[in-house]
Design a protein around this motif. Structure first.
Motif, PDB file in Angstrom:
ATOM      1  N   HIS A 136      16.140  23.376 -57.026  1.00 41.33           N
ATOM      2  CA  HIS A 136      17.122  22.354 -57.854  1.00 41.33           C
ATOM      3  C   HIS A 136      18.129  23.294 -58.211  1.00 41.33           C
ATOM      4  O   HIS A 136      18.422  24.317 -57.975  1.00 41.33           O
ATOM      5  CB  HIS A 136      16.065  22.083 -59.192  1.00 41.33           C
ATOM      6  CG  HIS A 136      15.507  23.308 -59.635  1.00 41.33           C
ATOM      7  ND1 HIS A 136      16.153  24.109 -60.768  1.00 41.33           N
ATOM      8  CD2 HIS A 136      14.214  23.997 -59.646  1.00 41.33           C
ATOM      9  CE1 HIS A 136      15.374  25.193 -61.094  1.00 41.33           C
ATOM     10  NE2 HIS A 136      14.403  24.839 -60.743  1.00 41.33           N
ATOM     11  N   GLN A 189      15.883  18.580 -63.809  1.00 43.02           N
ATOM     12  CA  GLN A 189      17.053  18.984 -63.094  1.00 43.02           C
ATOM     13  C   GLN A 189      17.162  18.517 -61.741  1.00 43.02           C
ATOM     14  O   GLN A 189      16.263  18.139 -61.149  1.00 43.02           O
ATOM     15  CB  GLN A 189      16.828  20.695 -63.001  1.00 43.02           C
ATOM     16  CG  GLN A 189      16.679  21.261 -64.130  1.00 43.02           C
ATOM     17  CD  GLN A 189      16.287  22.520 -64.079  1.00 43.02           C
ATOM     18  OE1 GLN A 189      16.935  23.611 -63.550  1.00 43.02           O
ATOM     19  NE2 GLN A 189      15.017  23.301 -64.521  1.00 43.02           N
ATOM     20  N   LEU A 222      15.152  14.031 -59.753  1.00 42.55           N
ATOM     21  CA  LEU A 222      15.200  15.192 -60.783  1.00 42.55           C
ATOM     22  C   LEU A 222      13.548  15.913 -60.631  1.00 42.55           C
ATOM     23  O   LEU A 222      12.884  15.092 -60.353  1.00 42.55           O
ATOM     24  CB  LEU A 222      15.417  14.783 -62.016  1.00 42.55           C
ATOM     25  CG  LEU A 222      16.837  13.943 -62.485  1.00 42.55           C
ATOM     26  CD1 LEU A 222      16.924  13.711 -63.855  1.00 42.55           C
ATOM     27  CD2 LEU A 222      18.054  14.836 -62.378  1.00 42.55           C
ATOM     28  N   VAL A 272      17.548  17.838 -57.693  1.00 46.02           N
ATOM     29  CA  VAL A 272      17.008  18.621 -56.603  1.00 46.02           C
ATOM     30  C   VAL A 272      17.938  18.588 -55.684  1.00 46.02           C
ATOM     31  O   VAL A 272      18.957  17.974 -55.512  1.00 46.02           O
ATOM     32  CB  VAL A 272      15.902  17.601 -56.046  1.00 46.02           C
ATOM     33  CG1 VAL A 272      15.278  18.206 -54.534  1.00 46.02           C
ATOM     34  CG2 VAL A 272      14.717  17.540 -56.929  1.00 46.02           C
ATOM     35  N   THR A 273      18.143  19.838 -55.083  1.00 39.83           N
ATOM     36  CA  THR A 273      19.202  20.055 -54.110  1.00 39.83           C
ATOM     37  C   THR A 273      18.899  19.884 -52.515  1.00 39.83           C
ATOM     38  O   THR A 273      17.666  19.667 -52.276  1.00 39.83           O
ATOM     39  CB  THR A 273      19.727  21.414 -53.980  1.00 39.83           C
ATOM     40  OG1 THR A 273      18.413  22.448 -53.892  1.00 39.83           O
ATOM     41  CG2 THR A 273      20.214  21.899 -55.267  1.00 39.83           C
TER      42      THR A 273
END
Length: 110
Positions: free
Chosen positions: A7, A34, A30, A36-37
């Motif tokens: 994240h 946060q 999220l 998520v990448t």
């Protein structure tokens, strides 16, 4: 290989100890509040001290080469802790793999 999803506030560093920061392209998916990448999100490295023969060759980006095989975030592969990446200099010279030390513990994927 399964792993917890990265994240935006996960701790990722280059092999020389400099911090890599994600700039998420999305804010809808999220985990623990946060974003998520994924492979769509640029990771920027700042403050890398690496030099070669006196010439500064700092890591400036992380390119993820083996992301999640199954999970997608807005169409892009997600990044589990087990994802394989490559830190690169401004000249795109490979500098080594990024090191993921802190990541959320709630969501896991492969």
């Amino acid at each position: 290989m399964p792993g917890n999803l990265l994240h935006v506030n996960a701790t990722v560093t280059c092999p020389h100890g400099a911090q890599a920061t994600a700039r998420p392209a999305q804010a809808r998916v999220l985990v623990a509040g946060q974003a998520v990448t994924s492979t769509a999100d640029p990771y920027t490295v700042t403050g890398c001290p690496f030099t070669v023969a006196g010439k500064p060759q700092p890591c400036v980006t992380v390119r993820w080469v083996v992301p999640s095989a199954r999970i997608r975030v807005n169409g892009s592969p997600a990044l589990p802790r087990s994802a394989v990446g490559l830190c690169q200099s401004a000249e795109q010279v490979p500098q080594g793999p990024p090191i993921v030390t802190v990541v959320q513990q709630r969501a896991e994927g492969t």
